[in-house]
Scaffold this motif. Structure first.
Motif, PDB file in Angstrom:
ATOM      1  N   GLU A 180       0.776  -1.212  -0.083  1.00  0.00           N
ATOM      2  CA  GLU A 180       0.124  -0.178   0.034  1.00  0.00           C
ATOM      3  C   GLU A 180       0.889   1.087  -0.005  1.00  0.00           C
ATOM      4  N   ASN A 181       0.634   2.212  -0.792  1.00  0.00           N
ATOM      5  CA  ASN A 181       1.560   3.484  -0.975  1.00  0.00           C
ATOM      6  C   ASN A 181       2.768   3.161  -1.081  1.00  0.00           C
ATOM      7  N   ASN A 182       3.090   1.926  -2.002  1.00  0.00           N
ATOM      8  CA  ASN A 182       4.343   1.743  -2.341  1.00  0.00           C
ATOM      9  C   ASN A 182       5.323   1.186  -1.134  1.00  0.00           C
TER      10      ASN A 182
END
Length: 345
Positions: A93-95
């Motif tokens: 999530e979110n890199n």
């Protein structure tokens, strides 16, 4: 919307959940707090996951709801060790990469397993008492004959010291045999506290001594292809319980199928680097293919309620898989059944 659904799932699932980043706990759900007896998430967030999760020395796995989980131990707030199973999912999530750890408390399951083991052992007492009766019948009959002979000699006034000494010696021999039999059976019911360095063939020897008379009375031949085996650490009495259960199943199968010519039980051994295999086979007609896949299920029995609890083979499976790091399976071969027991070293 997605976050609302996830948050609802996260907080209301019965499984404990940890979310971990680089080994550190960044979130836990309420079920996890309940399992570990913590009151707030702040007590766990920011701590290393290894502070509460202890992997087993040897990896063990359990199937639950068609999913495979790894068995671990947890450390509660009070330091209590809690048995559990976990499943780890990688999420992104979110890199950023995270691990979501699903945890199920096994405390009740382990307590039930222990209860079933004791219940199974108690059920085995009936078999043990029957075996003792078989073991004692002949020496008791012999003692009665000796006493009768001595009484007859007393009645007719013949008191030859040499004859009396021989007869008393016979009684002493019979009593020692009976005492040894009691020791064998008494040791069986001692709870295993720790593993012992044992030889698998020695356990078979003990088991054969215990079932010798019932098998002789039914003219069942036992072929024990004994061989030198490396000693290993194991719970001796639990393995003995497994072996006796399989022997008794063969004995019962022969009793139900009295048309078998030359009833025979065959015992074979194999020794490998990481495990040993014990195979116990008979020619008692085999197991119905419709039920062969069910015989290790709890409370499944082919016997009537009076003679079977349905726990014997189930506990064999539990003992071998959970306590011996092994596997037990059954197949039909040569007009009989064959049990293969694989025991990890």
């Amino acid at each position: 919307m997605e976050n609302i659904v996830f948050d609802s799932f996260f907080e209301n699932t019965i499984e404990g959940i940890l979310i971990i980043e680089d080994g550190f706990i960044i979130n836990v759900n309420n079920a996890m707090l309940d399992i570990l007896h913590y009151k707030s998430k702040d007590s766990l967030i920011g701590k290393l996951a290894t502070g509460i999760l202890i992997p087993n020395i040897s990896q063990k796995y359990l199937e639950y709801n068609n999913e495979v989980y790894e068995e671990v131990s947890l450390i509660s707030k009070s330091g209590e060790i809690i048995p559990a199973i976990i499943k780890i999912k990688d999420i992104k999530e979110n890199n950023k990469n995270y691990k979501m750890v699903f945890i199920l408390n096994l405390t009740e399951f382990k307590e039930k397993e222990t209860f079933l083991l004791e219940q199974s052992r108690m059920a085995a007492m009936g078999e043990m008492i029957s075996m003792i009766a078989h073991q004692w019948r002949q020496p008791l009959s012999s003692i009665a004959a000796v006493v009768s002979n001595l009484q007859f000699r007393i009645n007719i006034g013949k008191y030859e010291a040499e004859v009396f000494e021989d007869k008393i010696s016979d009684i002493d021999r019979y009593l020692k045999y009976m005492s040894g039999t009691i020791d064998d059976f008494r040791n069986f019911f001692k709870p295993d506290k720790k593993k012992e360095l044992i030889n698998l063939s020695d356990i078979i020897t003990i088991a054969l001594k215990m079932i010798e008379k019932p098998f002789e009375n039914r003219d069942i031949k036992i072929i024990n292809n004994q061989k030198e085996l490396e000693k290993m650490y194991a719970y001796k009495n639990e393995l003995l319980q497994v072996i006796l259960n399989i022997f008794n199943n063969s004995k019962d199968a022969f009793s139900e199928n009295e048309t078998i010519i030359n009833p025979t039980v065959l015992i074979n051994y194999e020794d490998f680097d990481k495990y040993q295999i014990l195979t116990i086979s008979d020619n008692a007609g085999g197991i119905d293919e419709d039920i062969i896949n069910k015989i290790f299920d709890p409370y499944f029995s082919t016997k009537d309620a009076k003679n079977g609890t349905g726990l014997g083979l189930y506990m064999c499976k539990i003992i071998v898989e959970k306590h011996c790091n092994g596997e037990i399976k059954v197949s039909n071969i040569n007009n009989g059944a064959s049990f293969e027991i694989r025991i990890g070293k």
